[in-house]
Design a protein around this motif. Structure first.
Motif, mmCIF file in Angstrom:
data_model
loop_
_atom_site.group_PDB
_atom_site.id
_atom_site.type_symbol
_atom_site.label_atom_id
_atom_site.label_comp_id
_atom_site.label_asym_id
_atom_site.label_seq_id
_atom_site.Cartn_x
_atom_site.Cartn_y
_atom_site.Cartn_z
ATOM 1 N N TRP A 47 43.041 1.221 41.168
ATOM 2 C CA TRP A 47 43.238 0.168 40.177
ATOM 3 C C TRP A 47 43.203 0.651 38.736
ATOM 4 C CZ3 TRP A 47 39.911 -4.202 42.785
ATOM 5 C CH2 TRP A 47 40.774 -5.033 43.532
ATOM 6 N N ALA A 48 42.621 1.796 38.461
ATOM 7 C CA ALA A 48 42.327 2.211 37.084
ATOM 8 C C ALA A 48 43.541 2.126 36.160
ATOM 9 C CB ALA A 48 41.746 3.626 37.081
ATOM 10 N N VAL A 49 44.636 2.816 36.494
ATOM 11 C CA VAL A 49 45.800 2.866 35.597
ATOM 12 C C VAL A 49 46.512 1.515 35.493
ATOM 13 C CG1 VAL A 49 48.073 3.910 35.219
ATOM 14 C CG2 VAL A 49 46.134 5.349 35.875
ATOM 15 N N PRO A 50 46.864 0.849 36.609
ATOM 16 C CA PRO A 50 47.556 -0.442 36.469
ATOM 17 C C PRO A 50 46.722 -1.507 35.781
ATOM 18 C CG PRO A 50 47.002 -0.004 38.776
ATOM 19 C CD PRO A 50 46.777 1.262 38.035
ATOM 20 N N VAL A 51 45.409 -1.484 35.968
ATOM 21 C CA VAL A 51 44.555 -2.454 35.293
ATOM 22 C C VAL A 51 44.589 -2.239 33.783
ATOM 23 C CG1 VAL A 51 42.137 -3.077 34.861
ATOM 24 C CG2 VAL A 51 42.995 -3.004 37.199
ATOM 25 N N VAL A 52 44.492 -1.000 33.349
ATOM 26 C CA VAL A 52 44.537 -0.701 31.916
ATOM 27 C C VAL A 52 45.882 -1.113 31.313
ATOM 28 C CG1 VAL A 52 44.552 1.152 30.201
ATOM 29 C CG2 VAL A 52 42.821 1.138 32.009
ATOM 30 N N LEU A 53 46.978 -0.846 32.021
ATOM 31 C CA LEU A 53 48.299 -1.256 31.538
ATOM 32 C C LEU A 53 48.386 -2.778 31.426
ATOM 33 C CD1 LEU A 53 50.632 1.183 33.537
ATOM 34 C CD2 LEU A 53 49.969 1.318 31.120
ATOM 35 N N GLY A 54 47.804 -3.482 32.396
ATOM 36 C CA GLY A 54 47.780 -4.940 32.337
ATOM 37 C C GLY A 54 46.970 -5.451 31.160
ATOM 38 N N MET A 113 48.350 -2.925 45.833
ATOM 39 C CA MET A 113 47.087 -2.810 45.110
ATOM 40 C C MET A 113 47.353 -2.593 43.616
ATOM 41 S SD MET A 113 44.196 -2.925 46.958
ATOM 42 C CE MET A 113 43.018 -1.763 46.241
ATOM 43 N N SER A 114 48.337 -1.775 43.291
ATOM 44 C CA SER A 114 48.653 -1.490 41.891
ATOM 45 C C SER A 114 49.194 -2.733 41.185
ATOM 46 C CB SER A 114 49.664 -0.351 41.797
ATOM 47 O OG SER A 114 49.124 0.842 42.331
ATOM 48 N N ILE A 115 50.060 -3.484 41.882
ATOM 49 C CA ILE A 115 50.610 -4.720 41.303
ATOM 50 C C ILE A 115 49.486 -5.711 41.018
ATOM 51 C CG2 ILE A 115 52.057 -6.738 41.758
ATOM 52 C CD1 ILE A 115 53.893 -4.873 43.383
ATOM 53 N N TYR A 116 48.621 -5.879 41.996
ATOM 54 C CA TYR A 116 47.524 -6.818 41.799
ATOM 55 C C TYR A 116 46.601 -6.331 40.679
ATOM 56 C CZ TYR A 116 44.094 -10.384 42.848
ATOM 57 O OH TYR A 116 43.244 -11.458 42.745
ATOM 58 N N GLY A 117 46.389 -5.029 40.578
ATOM 59 C CA GLY A 117 45.563 -4.491 39.509
ATOM 60 C C GLY A 117 46.125 -4.821 38.134
ATOM 61 N N ALA A 118 47.451 -4.733 37.985
ATOM 62 C CA ALA A 118 48.083 -5.066 36.707
ATOM 63 C C ALA A 118 47.891 -6.542 36.380
ATOM 64 C CB ALA A 118 49.566 -4.722 36.751
ATOM 65 N N VAL A 119 48.017 -7.410 37.398
ATOM 66 C CA VAL A 119 47.806 -8.850 37.193
ATOM 67 C C VAL A 119 46.362 -9.123 36.769
ATOM 68 C CG1 VAL A 119 47.769 -11.103 38.317
ATOM 69 C CG2 VAL A 119 49.641 -9.501 38.790
ATOM 70 N N ILE A 120 45.417 -8.463 37.419
ATOM 71 C CA ILE A 120 44.006 -8.609 37.047
ATOM 72 C C ILE A 120 43.812 -8.216 35.580
ATOM 73 C CG2 ILE A 120 41.692 -7.626 37.355
ATOM 74 C CD1 ILE A 120 42.231 -7.444 40.310
ATOM 75 N N GLY A 121 44.459 -7.127 35.153
ATOM 76 C CA GLY A 121 44.320 -6.674 33.783
ATOM 77 C C GLY A 121 44.828 -7.681 32.773
ATOM 78 N N VAL A 122 46.020 -8.247 33.019
ATOM 79 C CA VAL A 122 46.594 -9.234 32.104
ATOM 80 C C VAL A 122 45.708 -10.470 32.010
ATOM 81 C CG1 VAL A 122 48.529 -10.816 31.708
ATOM 82 C CG2 VAL A 122 48.967 -8.469 32.440
ATOM 83 N N LEU A 123 45.347 -11.045 33.164
ATOM 84 C CA LEU A 123 44.544 -12.269 33.176
ATOM 85 C C LEU A 123 43.163 -12.043 32.574
ATOM 86 C CD1 LEU A 123 45.462 -13.767 36.676
ATOM 87 C CD2 LEU A 123 46.342 -14.426 34.434
ATOM 88 N N SER A 124 42.564 -10.903 32.860
ATOM 89 C CA SER A 124 41.231 -10.619 32.334
ATOM 90 C C SER A 124 41.251 -10.511 30.818
ATOM 91 C CB SER A 124 40.687 -9.327 32.940
ATOM 92 O OG SER A 124 40.530 -9.442 34.336
ATOM 93 N N ALA A 125 42.300 -9.888 30.277
ATOM 94 C CA ALA A 125 42.419 -9.768 28.826
ATOM 95 C C ALA A 125 42.553 -11.134 28.167
ATOM 96 C CB ALA A 125 43.609 -8.883 28.466
#
Length: 277
Positions: free
Chosen positions: A94-101, A151-163
């Motif tokens: 999750w690290a990279v896609p979450v940060v991008l999100g 997992m990467s797609i969901y990680g990016a979504v988590i990043g956007v929503l969390s921000a």
């Protein structure tokens, strides 16, 4: 008077933030979240009382929440990892896609209307709460975690929503992990690590997003991050996070789900009220 604020308002601000900081740390440890679900509504009320303009109040709460989450999440993550409950393989994916999100969410925050933050907060909180309170283990997407792409797609979504919500992503990642059969205690523990990944780029992004609004933000603000809020929240939240982590491992799975679900509904209700009032 100090910087245009009456002394009694400053005392109210200080006491409110110190007490809320202690509760934030406790929740961070119990639920594996950075505490943003509490920080954001508390800051919203405090900033309302001291007269922060409506058009910058909510993003200021979100940005300050992300800054507060940094030390709280680190403390909570270390406490859970010491008990051997954190799945580091998930965090690595999750690290990279979450940060991008998070970067994308921070960019959106620069142009988004204030109500967008509230609406996203309410939708995610209510959905999470209903699943925890009424579906228990019946909502399943699979018996094991999906492949790296999903997992990467969901990680990016988590990043956007969390921000956009000012949270550490704990309730989102916990929800996802339990959909794939992971025990709630492991989901909570692993989610605490996600708060570390989200909060640092998130806070920096909101400093950038709020820079054009510096003229209307309260004193000692750095973009959409209130340094006063950060400094008063952090000491007690860091102190109480390990206490919450120990409490989480003593609660039964069902009790943890019910308590977390009721908490999320309470927070969502407050923001619905602010949208319609």
């Amino acid at each position: 008077m100090f910087a245009g604020f009456p002394v009694e308002d400053l005392v109210f601000l200080a006491v409110s933030l110190v007490v809320a900081g202690a509760l934030t740390g406790l929740l961070a440890g119990v639920f594996g979240v950075g505490g943003g679900a509490l920080v954001v509504p508390v800051l919203y009320e405090v900033f309302r009382v001291i007269g922060v303009p409506e058009d910058v109040r909510m993003p200021l709460c979100v940005g300050t929440s992300l800054a507060v989450i940094i030390p709280t999440s680190i403390r909570s993550f270390n406490a859970h990892r010491a008990k051997g409950m954190v799945d580091m393989s998930i965090l690595k994916i999750w690290a990279v896609p979450v940060v991008l999100g998070v970067i994308l969410g921070s960019y959106i925050a620069r142009f988004a209307p204030p109500d967008l933050f509230k609406i996203i907060f309410v939708i995610v909180a209510v959905f999470s709460a209903l699943r925890l309170l009424f579906a228990a283990d019946r909502w399943k997407l699979g018996a094991q975690m999906p492949g790296k792409l999903l997992m990467s797609i969901y990680g990016a979504v988590i990043g956007v929503l969390s921000a956009l919500m000012g949270i550490g992503g704990g309730q989102l990642s916990s929800l996802f992990m339990t959909f794939y059969g992971r025990p709630i205690h492991q989901a909570v523990a692993t989610s605490s690590g996600l708060g570390v990944i989200i909060s640092i780029p998130g806070a920096l992004g909101f400093i950038y997003a709020g820079w054009p609004k510096m003229a209307v933000l309260p004193p000692l603000s750095l973009g959409y991050v209130s340094l006063i809020g950060f400094l008063l929240f952090v000491p007690t939240s860091v102190w109480t996070a390990p206490i919450g982590a120990r409490l989480a491992h003593r609660l039964s799975k069902r009790k943890l789900e019910v308590v977390f679900g009721l908490f999320l509904l309470t927070v969502a209700g407050r923001f619905v009220w602010s949208l319609v009032a």
